[in-house]
Write an enzyme that holds these catalytic residues in place. Sequence first.
Site, PDB file in Angstrom:
ATOM      1  N   CYS A  92      -1.169 -10.098  -5.996  1.00  0.00           N
ATOM      2  CA  CYS A  92      -1.999  -9.459  -4.769  1.00  0.00           C
ATOM      3  C   CYS A  92      -3.498  -9.260  -4.953  1.00  0.00           C
ATOM      4  O   CYS A  92      -3.590  -8.720  -5.943  1.00  0.00           O
ATOM      5  CB  CYS A  92      -1.414  -8.275  -4.350  1.00  0.00           C
ATOM      6  SG  CYS A  92      -2.190  -7.558  -3.090  1.00  0.00           S
ATOM      7  N   CYS A  94      -5.517  -7.939  -3.303  1.00  0.00           N
ATOM      8  CA  CYS A  94      -6.103  -6.964  -2.363  1.00  0.00           C
ATOM      9  C   CYS A  94      -5.953  -5.433  -3.028  1.00  0.00           C
ATOM     10  O   CYS A  94      -6.264  -4.517  -2.522  1.00  0.00           O
ATOM     11  CB  CYS A  94      -5.641  -6.773  -1.044  1.00  0.00           C
ATOM     12  SG  CYS A  94      -5.816  -8.307  -0.045  1.00  0.00           S
ATOM     13  N   CYS A 111       2.991 -11.873  -5.039  1.00  0.00           N
ATOM     14  CA  CYS A 111       3.333 -12.410  -3.683  1.00  0.00           C
ATOM     15  C   CYS A 111       4.571 -13.326  -3.526  1.00  0.00           C
ATOM     16  O   CYS A 111       4.492 -14.524  -4.403  1.00  0.00           O
ATOM     17  CB  CYS A 111       2.060 -13.033  -3.117  1.00  0.00           C
ATOM     18  SG  CYS A 111       2.271 -13.470  -1.106  1.00  0.00           S
ATOM     19  N   CYS A 113       5.252  -9.418  -2.550  1.00  0.00           N
ATOM     20  CA  CYS A 113       5.464  -8.227  -3.322  1.00  0.00           C
ATOM     21  C   CYS A 113       6.752  -7.533  -2.937  1.00  0.00           C
ATOM     22  O   CYS A 113       7.173  -7.952  -1.805  1.00  0.00           O
ATOM     23  CB  CYS A 113       4.338  -7.413  -3.245  1.00  0.00           C
ATOM     24  SG  CYS A 113       3.874  -6.723  -1.565  1.00  0.00           S
ATOM     25  N   CYS A 122       2.833  -5.515   4.335  1.00  0.00           N
ATOM     26  CA  CYS A 122       2.110  -6.580   3.501  1.00  0.00           C
ATOM     27  C   CYS A 122       0.618  -5.745   3.716  1.00  0.00           C
ATOM     28  O   CYS A 122      -0.100  -5.468   4.559  1.00  0.00           O
ATOM     29  CB  CYS A 122       1.724  -7.876   4.214  1.00  0.00           C
ATOM     30  SG  CYS A 122       0.837  -8.992   3.108  1.00  0.00           S
TER      31      CYS A 122
END
Length: 153
Positions: A92, A94, A111, A113, A122
């Site tokens: 991920c 982010c 991902c 996740c 998400c």
Amino acid sequence: MMSITTAAAASSPLCPPPVSRGRRRCAVRAQAAAAAGGGEADAADKSVEIMRKFSEQYARRSSTFFCSDKSVTAVVIKGLADHKDTLGAPLCPCRHYDDKAAEAAQGFWNCPCVPMRERKECHCMLFLTPDNDFAGEDQAISLEEIKEATSKF
């Protein structure tokens, strides 16, 4: 007098030091290697394309949609592709990690996740349920859209 190309080729790690008539051949190899320099871009495009296809397929399979702001989708897909290339897993992009390699090996944030697989949550806003205010109507994005949105980074 040696041309710049020949001089560069002569000192290039791609070629051994030239001997009499070998300079021309080495210069040709150096030029071919320089022309192939787009290989990194091609590999990056391939990785992004793989993650793009994965994302589209997973969105359809999970009945989720991409963000109404496609630039969000583009940046996340590009980040996943970059992590796949550097870490071997689509970690991920982010989240902050103290040790990305350890996190990728653990798999929790790869991902899709665990929160996405278990609860359709998400964090990246890549896969949004239809009731989410930011959900768009699309489950597809083109490679061109991704390139355009991420060209500034």
